[in-house]
Design an enzyme around this catalytic site. Structure first.
Site, mmCIF file in Angstrom:
data_model
loop_
_atom_site.group_PDB
_atom_site.id
_atom_site.type_symbol
_atom_site.label_atom_id
_atom_site.label_comp_id
_atom_site.label_asym_id
_atom_site.label_seq_id
_atom_site.Cartn_x
_atom_site.Cartn_y
_atom_site.Cartn_z
ATOM 1 C CG HIS A 162 -7.032 7.019 0.921
ATOM 2 N ND1 HIS A 162 -6.688 6.013 0.052
ATOM 3 C CD2 HIS A 162 -6.152 6.942 1.935
ATOM 4 C CE1 HIS A 162 -5.644 5.357 0.533
ATOM 5 N NE2 HIS A 162 -5.294 5.912 1.677
ATOM 6 C CG ASP A 202 -1.109 6.361 2.110
ATOM 7 O OD1 ASP A 202 -2.135 5.806 1.709
ATOM 8 O OD2 ASP A 202 -0.776 6.383 3.305
ATOM 9 C CG HIS A 245 -1.842 1.155 1.293
ATOM 10 N ND1 HIS A 245 -3.024 1.183 0.598
ATOM 11 C CD2 HIS A 245 -1.775 2.341 1.948
ATOM 12 C CE1 HIS A 245 -3.655 2.306 0.830
ATOM 13 N NE2 HIS A 245 -2.910 3.040 1.641
ATOM 14 C CG ASP A 288 -5.675 3.722 4.499
ATOM 15 O OD1 ASP A 288 -6.111 3.489 5.637
ATOM 16 O OD2 ASP A 288 -4.747 4.522 4.284
#
Length: 1032
Positions: free
Chosen positions: A494, A168, A166, A278
């Protein structure tokens, strides 16, 4: 990052001594044989999670932090010693995880103790003896089997392992650093796949793949090779892992459209699983959009962070607001960055919430957020765990070598296509991070305004590209529009749109929004140059020549609703004919107010000349004051009173109904805002105990009526100054019968508070157990009471263009043009305006803000009201133009291209050109080799069934019409009713049926109609083919 000397990324490295440490680079065999190996090391001056000022990860970055190279060693590792380390680690995890009364736990403890007795750091042979002891738990010869260890043991496996990283797209680092993180992380995973054949790696976000393709082409080619080999798995089908609360419905469609088209164009296939592990809560509109984007499955896990209630399911059918369902898995491991420990594997079964209907779980492992992905030690640990479970039953078995889609396919089959699984209906509300609906107000505004701008650009550019009188060189600007959309979609990541990133991220995001605005306005001007040749936009700086003489002021209404608006015109530049249409002038005489009427949607409107008929239609406004602390704004339907600095009365004049309870007042209110930890993310329930009403001061009348009455007020609080203009117009919010006028609040705020929360509130003499908030392609109701902990948790919620509190017969809505946070506690309806967190951005929201909201009373319950239409119009300003003399006749040729009739609950949201059209040259409908299509997106907005008629203007010759999915793949052909009288301009008509909140995409194929087409009448059906018949 380690590069070859030709610049190809080979592997990422991570320093430090945490769980993400990755410092080993294996020198290739051929280099060892040659005795020479050249490579380049790129070192970035940041840690995995940026450069926080202190040891706290979410602190703002320290730009003066330094890093140094601590070591660089050429070593020959003792792999048997490493193997013993991993053996012992797994044994310890078995001991720590399993109950003490199980044979496996006791065996692991005994063997680990014996290894400690046997091990002697001065005796290398002790390592092999110790490893032999470990085989008593793992099985004799287990290591030599390698990846084949997964072929042994139980056939049914509870826990499915999938490597993941993951990253970001921005958070505690800017976008440009993410581009490096992607290359470092993914190159490492490609290397691991060569060493561990069972390793499968999943990664989402088409934007990250595109960055890799643009910046690291050789590495992209290696990744593509692994994708085609079935080992590197694109998932998610979206442009980024977006926030799902605040993007508009159309923006969510574009996340999937852009993502799926990218994956298909590069790898020859689309994703089957939506992936948002997330995101801070998930809109109930998503199941329909996921299915519409060609996906059947959905993975998430953030609701495991709930701070009040435990979400009750792990594997379930998620049913959206329209009734569409998608198979959803929320991993019981409660993370997308599992470390592949025994505890993680065991939790996959012991923490599963609905074992009665499914006992499978997904283990998503690998270092994430900052990137990295799985480590070799994780893959080694999983091999040992599988070896254990091949002969023991105290631990659920884990498998490797499969995809996320295969996992879901097994669940789908075992659950009889979800029939035995529990259902969850509506939104997946995250009971956490509620402050993200408000943090970083300028980003929220940039998002909303960019979405509206791109909607308008696509509509106007589509019409311009099809205009018969167009210049031959006008071509629909698909590339520029797509580039703008990609910027907006990127900023919907997000941690960006929610306002939870560092300040550097918002510097970049603001630049992207400015580029979208610049390009969007330029595209509008180019398209309006086709529709309204030689026209110029009307602004306060419009040059004098454009307003003099017999110029004409027109407006283009980009919504599909008729409307009345009051517009401002600069008087010192206006000619006499234009001044004759002015019905009110400002006190300084610099600007005048006139009435603009758009009789139809998606078409031009004209100024109305003053007349008795016009006056009869309007609700003339006035303002009264006692000269100091009492002000009343009033027209024939509503009235608002400000007394002693607060809103003391709100009256429906027509019904003589007071809407504010006696003894209560409305207005601005400030709350202390100190989250327990996640500063920019969270607002805690205890903030509601600290309400401090603020009073308007220095109130003065700035506009007297009769078209617009307004007062201006100031609020001084702490280091901040708030200036608000409250106005009331002589027009109603919509053209619906009995529509009321709205009170508009335009605010300019110089904000310098810290850890305080500014809201606007209205106590209402209305009782209802639920308030209604707009969500994507519909609305959602949420409780106003605290009956249960599930009700209590929703003390701050997300809404789009409106929030409404209604009872039988009446209601009041708050409309928003850029805010997303709302609440309704009991009878107090609030909109959240500004926060002031200090981490991870120390300067969040400091400085000047300009934003607006409105209060709209309405007769009838929300479902009977015009609130959704009013919210739509409030967010869609007219595009006002000045036409030079002699061009008036062109207005007669501009007709609304599309009209929706027969169902006031069906909204036409989007008009655009088809994705697969050619945009190399201007449209020629006589060219049979070229395909010209127009795509329309409609939705049902109130939650009920509808049968709508879509009328298409005769200047758009429709050969065929289809419903499609969101990716514009053909679904069903629609049958067209053609008008026998071409002179009425109605052209073609389609009949469309809707269920509540259904989104429907229609693709029109345009071309030259055959000579007898207008003589045929075809019965309309959106379901079955019905034989055409000749009109008699």
């Amino acid at each position: 990052m380690i590069y070859s000397i030709d610049g190809t990324p080979l592997q990422g490295i991570t320093g430090g001594y945490g769980g993400d440490r990755r410092v080993e680079y294996i020198i290739p065999e051929e280099a060892r044989e040659q005795g020479v190996h050249e490579f380049v090391i790129e070192s970035s001056c940041n840690g995995m999670f940026g450069v926080p000022m202190t040891g706290d990860t979410i602190d703002p970055p320290d730009q003066n932090r330094y890093f140094s190279l601590a070591s660089a060693d050429l070593v020959v590792p003792n792999m048997q010693a490493w193997g013993l380390l991993w053996d012992f680690q797994t044994l310890r995890e078995l001991v720590d995880t399993l109950p003490g009364n199980t044979p496996l736990q006791n065996k692991a403890l005994t063997v680990a103790n014996e290894i400690m007795n046997v091990f002697n750091k001065g005796d290398p042979t002790a390592i092999s003896r110790a490893r032999k002891l470990a085989e008593e738990v793992f099985g004799e010869g287990w290591e030599q089997k390698g990846a084949a260890i997964y072929d042994e043991g139980p056939k049914k496996v509870n826990v499915w392992g999938i490597g993941h990283c993951h990253i970001d797209t921005a958070w505690l680092w800017p976008y440009r650093v993410t581009q490096q993180k992607v290359a470092r992380s993914w190159s490492t995973q490609v290397d691991l796949m060569d060493r561990y054949p069972e390793h499968r790696f999943s990664c989402s976000s088409a934007q990250q793949y595109k960055w890799l393709e643009q910046l690291y082409p050789p590495l992209f080619d290696r990744v593509k090779e692994k994708v085609l080999d079935g080992r590197f798995h694109p998932i998610g089908g979206s442009w980024v892992e977006n926030d799902s609360n605040m993007p508009s419905g159309e923006a969510l469609v574009r996340q999937f459209l852009f993502g799926q088209r990218y994956f298909e164009s590069r790898f020859g296939k689309r994703c089957e699983t939506a992936w948002l592990p997330d995101s801070f809560g998930l809109t109930g509109a998503l199941p329909q959009l996921i299915r519409g984007a060609g996906m059947n499955y959905f993975f998430t896990q953030k609701l495991s962070w709930n701070n009040i209630n435990v979400f009750p399911h792990s594997t379930f059918n998620w049913v959206g607001i329209d009734g569409t369902q998608v198979l959803c898995h929320m991993t019981p491991v409660d993370t997308y960055t599992a470390q592949a420990t025994v505890g993680d594997v065991n939790k996959g079964l012991t923490n599963h919430k609905n074992l009665e209907s499914s006992d499978r779980s997904l283990l998503v492992f690998g270092n994430g957020d900052g990137g990295g992905g799985p480590l070799a030690k994780m893959l080694e640990n999983l091999r040992r765990i599988r070896a254990v479970t091949n002969t023991h039953r105290e631990l659920p078995p884990v498998n490797m070598g499969h995809s996320v889609e295969e996992f879901f396919e097994v669940i789908e089959k075992e659950s009889k296509e979800g029939k035995v699984l529990p259902n969850w209906r509506g939104e997946l509300y995250l009971e956490f991070h509620r402050g993200t609906y408000t943090s970083h107000g300028s980003i929220k505004k940039g998002n909303r305004h960019s979405e509206i701008l791109l909607r308008d650009v696509e509509q106007i550019a589509t019409l311009a590209s099809l205009c018969k009188n167009k210049k031959q060189d006008y071509v629909y600007p698909k590339e520029t529009i797509d580039n703008s959309w990609e910027k907006v979609l990127l900023n919907q990541f997000h941690d960006v749109l929610p306002g939870s990133a560092i300040g550097m991220v918002y510097d970049d995001a603001e630049v992207l929004y400015a580029e979208v605005k610049k390009d969007g306005e330029a595209l509008l001007e180019e398209a309006f140059g086709i529709l309204f040749p030689n026209s110029v936009p009307l602004t306060m700086s419009t040059r004098t020549k454009s307003l003099s003489g017999s110029c004409k002021i027109v407006a283009y209404n980009t919504t599909f609703f008729p409307r009345w608006d009051i517009i401002k015109i600069p008087l010192h530049k206006a000619g006499s004919s234009l001044k004759s249409q002015i019905m009110q002038a400002s006190d300084d005489g610099r600007e005048g107010y006139a009435i603009m009427h758009c009789a139809n949607g998606a078409g031009p409107g004209e100024l109305k000349n003053p007349s008795n008929a016009l006056h009869a239609h309007l609700k003339p406004v006035s303002v009264y004051t006692n000269g100091s602390d009492h002000f009343v704004l009033r027209n024939g339907c509503v009235q608002l009173t400000i007394s002693k600095g607060r809103i003391s009365s709100l009256v429906d004049v027509k019904l003589n109904r007071e809407l504010i309870p006696e003894g209560q007042t409305g207005g601005l209110v400030i709350f202390q805002d100190r989250p327990n930890y996640w500063d920019a993310w969270d607002v805690e329930i205890h903030h509601l105990e600290t309400a401090q009403p603020l009073e308007f001061s220095n109130v003065s009348v700035v506009s007297q009526g009769p078209l617009r009455a307004a007062v201006r007020a100031q609020v001084r609080y702490g280091q901040s100054t708030i200036s608000i203009t409250i106005s009331l117009d002589a027009t109603t919010a919509t053209v619906k019968e009995n529509s009321r006028s709205l009170f508009n609040f335009d605010a300019t705020v110089d904000w310098h508070q810290r850890h305080e929360f500014l809201k606007f509130e209205l106590p209402l003499n209305i009782h209802s157990d639920n308030a209604t908030y707009e969500t994507q392609f519909g609305h959602v109701q949420r409780p106003t009471h605290k009956n249960t902990t599930w009700d209590i948790a929703k003390f701050e919620v997300c809404g789009h263009k409106y929030a409404d509190l209604s009872e039988f017969g009446y209601g009041v809505a708050i409309l928003s043009e850029s805010k997303y946070g709302f609440s309704c506690q009991g009878n107090i309806l609030r909109i959240s305006l500004l926060r002031s967190a200090t981490a991870p951005d120390a300067e969040q929201d400091q400085g000047e803000h300009r934003f607006s909201w409105a209060v709209l009373p309405h007769e009838g319950h929300f479902l009977e009201s015009d609130v959704p239409v009013a919210g739509y119009l409030y967010n869609s300003p007219l595009r006002v133009r000045c036409l030079p003399a002699g061009t008036h006749d062109q207005l007669m040729t501009l007709k609304s291209p599309f009209v929706v009739e027969g169902a006031r609950n069906v909204f036409l949201e989007t008009v655009k050109r088809g994705e697969d059209d050619s945009f190399d040259e201007s449209v020629n409908l006589d060219d049979k080799d070229a395909t010209t299509t127009v795509v329309l997106r409609l939705y049902e907005a109130y939650g009920g069934h509808a049968q709508a008629n879509l009328t298409i203007s005769s200047h758009l010759p429709v050969l065929k019409a289809y419903t499609t999915n969101l990716l514009e793949d053909f679904d069903e052909e629609l049958y067209i009713l053609r008008s026998l009288d071409a002179e009425d301009g109605s052209g073609s008509q389609l009949s469309l049926s809707f269920r509540g909140f259904e989104v429907k995409t229609v693709k029109l194929i345009l071309g030259t109609l055959p000579p007898d087409a207008s003589q045929k009448k075809v019965l309309v059906s959106s379901f079955k083919c019905i034989t055409p018949f000749l009109a008699s």
